[in-house]
Design an enzyme around this catalytic site. Structure first.
Site, PDB file in Angstrom:
ATOM      1  N   SER A   1     101.142  46.671 -22.196  1.00 40.34           N
ATOM      2  CA  SER A   1     101.227  45.843 -21.007  1.00 40.34           C
ATOM      3  C   SER A   1     102.542  45.975 -20.249  1.00 40.34           C
ATOM      4  O   SER A   1     102.682  45.511 -19.128  1.00 40.34           O
ATOM      5  CB  SER A   1     101.034  44.377 -21.402  1.00 40.34           C
TER       6      SER A   1
ATOM      7  N   LYS B   1     110.978  42.796 -18.096  1.00 41.23           N
ATOM      8  CA  LYS B   1     109.558  42.490 -17.949  1.00 41.23           C
ATOM      9  C   LYS B   1     109.382  41.038 -17.508  1.00 41.23           C
ATOM     10  O   LYS B   1     110.067  40.131 -18.001  1.00 41.23           O
ATOM     11  CB  LYS B   1     108.843  42.736 -19.280  1.00 41.23           C
TER      12      LYS B   1
ATOM     13  N   SER C   1     102.637  47.310 -26.831  1.00 40.05           N
ATOM     14  CA  SER C   1     102.903  47.226 -25.395  1.00 40.05           C
ATOM     15  C   SER C   1     104.257  47.743 -24.952  1.00 40.05           C
ATOM     16  O   SER C   1     104.537  47.784 -23.753  1.00 40.05           O
ATOM     17  CB  SER C   1     102.733  45.778 -24.917  1.00 40.05           C
TER      18      SER C   1
END
EC number: 6.3.5.7
Length: 502
Positions: free
Chosen positions: A170, A95, A194
């Site tokens: 997210s 990420k 997330s």
């Protein structure tokens, strides 16, 4: 460089075996047995990634040259007889709010669009030392604030099961990269769900470890008392393998905890007979989709067949989780994001005359709407006139939520809930209604508030054919227990091999 004839034979075999559909554990075995090479596996992964990336937009950057160099190094070490880890040579993704030395880390924000960290996050160093191969950095909601990966400053990511739907957020880019079989595992961050919510939306396994189990050093801060780096994988065994290489005390992170790190993969086969599970009625009632409820109950019955005892319980303070979280998390975000002022690093507006104007314009132009919304909420709640009424009171309620779990764990080994009250929704459906999007974190937020480990595992499909996730919540530092319970369910569920048709 491998000889071309040998390369051709290996690539043919990789394609014949449908290598993208295999698990990390299966590919690891093939690498050790010399059935494939890390270089050609990585080359195939990069080709797959580039081929379907226009459909998914999982990545913000693809590090193909680095990946091939890392893979080649693994092959050379293996050829020399050096003992390697079980993840050596296997393609993965990270990420884009986890720092990578020499590789842009943007947090999907204009504010850090060109930021190149001078160091790696601890988890990155740990995985690189074990021979991990980095294919690229994945898309996210800006600064990890959002639940759909539509709040990225650059582009939305799409769900591999239905590209008209969101992958969750997210960490939606990491989830899509694993569910879309671009890489074999990926790292995300989880502040209020997330990792687990996008895992549920995309039909894969997602783990948020106990707060302090994995170092946060090098994770760009959102809510420092809530953030935790987590793992996306195709199945439970893969998750356990990766966690073993990431967990542990880090002198660079004062919040990491020095507790023993079990052999997670080795403990998966343990007996679950006699385990007791509590199911909070507050998270299986109003607001939860009927398909989701049915899938959770069916999953619980499958566990019952394995000797697991479950019963409905009450955890009355969980109903305050959303309100409490959306005071505490924005307060911490307001403080953490104060550093982005146009002076030290990051974006700086080109249109200002005074210092105050520099600050205002830089932050107004550099941050997106969701980030600015949370900064405003947090700054308001921390202001002199409202600190006691909002932030201080929220901290007290947070303690009550944690106590609900501690009381439950006096009798139960784990708590089970839906991961999310609904399945993946259409792109654009909730982007203009942030309160509706916030409610998707109903089941995941309490876990972060209490600092507990939580895992999402696929447990069915809804009437639209979209994945449903079941969340297993364990006691502090009992990742081994929830992984074992998840593995027992996975073995009999029939959903282990769920795959998006992309």
């Amino acid at each position: 460089m491998l000889q071309s004839a040998k390369s051709t034979r290996i690539i043919r075999r990789v394609k014949t075996l449908n290598i993208y559909d295999l698990s990390l554990a299966q590919v690891s075995s093939m690498l050790k047995n010399g059935e494939i090479s890390a270089y050609e596996l990585t080359k195939a992964s990069i080709e797959r990634t580039k081929d379907i990336e226009p459909k998914l937009d999982s990545f913000l950057s693809i590090t193909d040259e680095l990946a091939l160099a890392q893979a080649k190094a693994v092959d050379e070490k293996r050829a020399s007889g050096e003992a390697l880890s079980d993840i050596a040579g296997i393609p993965m993704a990270i990420k884009d709010n986890i720092c990578t030395k020499g590789i842009k880390t943007t947090c999907a924000s204009k504010m850090l669009e060109n930021f190149v960290p001078p160091y790696n996050a601890t988890v990155v160093d740990k995985l690189f030392e074990k021979g991990a191969v980095l294919v690229g950095k994945t898309n996210l909601d800006e600064f990890a604030m959002g639940g759909s990966t539509e709040n990225s400053a650059f582009k939305p990511t799409r769900n591999p099961w239905d590209t008209s739907r969101v992958p969750g957020g997210s960490s939606g880019g990491s989830a899509a990269s694993v569910a879309g079989r671009q890489v074999f595992y990926a790292l995300g961050s989880d502040t209020g769900g997330s990792v687990r919510e996008p895992a549920s939306f995309t039909g894969i396994v997602g783990l948020k470890p106990t707060y302090g189990r994995i170092s946060r050093y090098g994770l760009v801060a959102f809510g420092s008392s809530l953030d935790q780096i987590g793992i996306f994988s195709r199945d439970v065994e893969d998750c356990a393998m990766v966690l073993s290489h990431m967990a542990g005390k880090d002198r660079m992170d004062g919040t990491s905890v020095d507790v023993p790190v079990p052999d997670y993969a080795g403990e998966l086969s343990g007996n679950v007979k006699g385990m007791k599970v509590g199911v909070p009625k507050e998270l299986l009632g109003e607001g939860v989709n009927q398909d989701v409820k049915n899938a959770i109950v069916a999953a619980l019955e499958k566990l019952k067949e394995q000797g697991v005892e479950w019963e409905e319980i009450s955890m009355p303070n969980l109903k305050y989780s959303i309100e409490t979280y959306y005071i505490i998390a924005p307060c911490e975000a307001s403080s953490n994001l104060a550093r982005y002022d146009g002076i030290r690093y990051g974006f700086r507006t080109g249109d200002f005359e005074t210092l105050e104007e520099l600050y205002k314009r830089t932050r107004s132009e550099g941050f997106g709407e969701e980030v600015k919304r949370r900064i405003m909420i947090g700054t308001y709640a921390l202001s002199a006139g409202y600190y006691d009424a909002y932030y201080k009171k929220a901290l007290k309620v947070r303690t009550l939520i944690k106590n609900d779990f501690m009381n439950a764990y006096e009798k139960y080994d784990a708590i089970i809930t839906p991961t999310a009250p609904n399945t993946a929704y259409k792109l654009g459906e909730k982007i203009g209604d942030p309160l509706s999007m916030y409610m998707e974190d109903l089941c995941t937020i309490p876990v972060n508030m209490a600092g507990l480990p939580g895992l999402s595992i696929p447990c069915g499909l809804d009437s639209n054919g979209m994945p449903i996730g079941m969340q297993i919540i364990g006691k502090h530092f009992d990742e081994a227990g929830i992984l074992r319970l998840a593995k027992a369910y996975e073995n009999v569920s029939g959903f282990k091999n769920l795959k998006a048709d992309i």
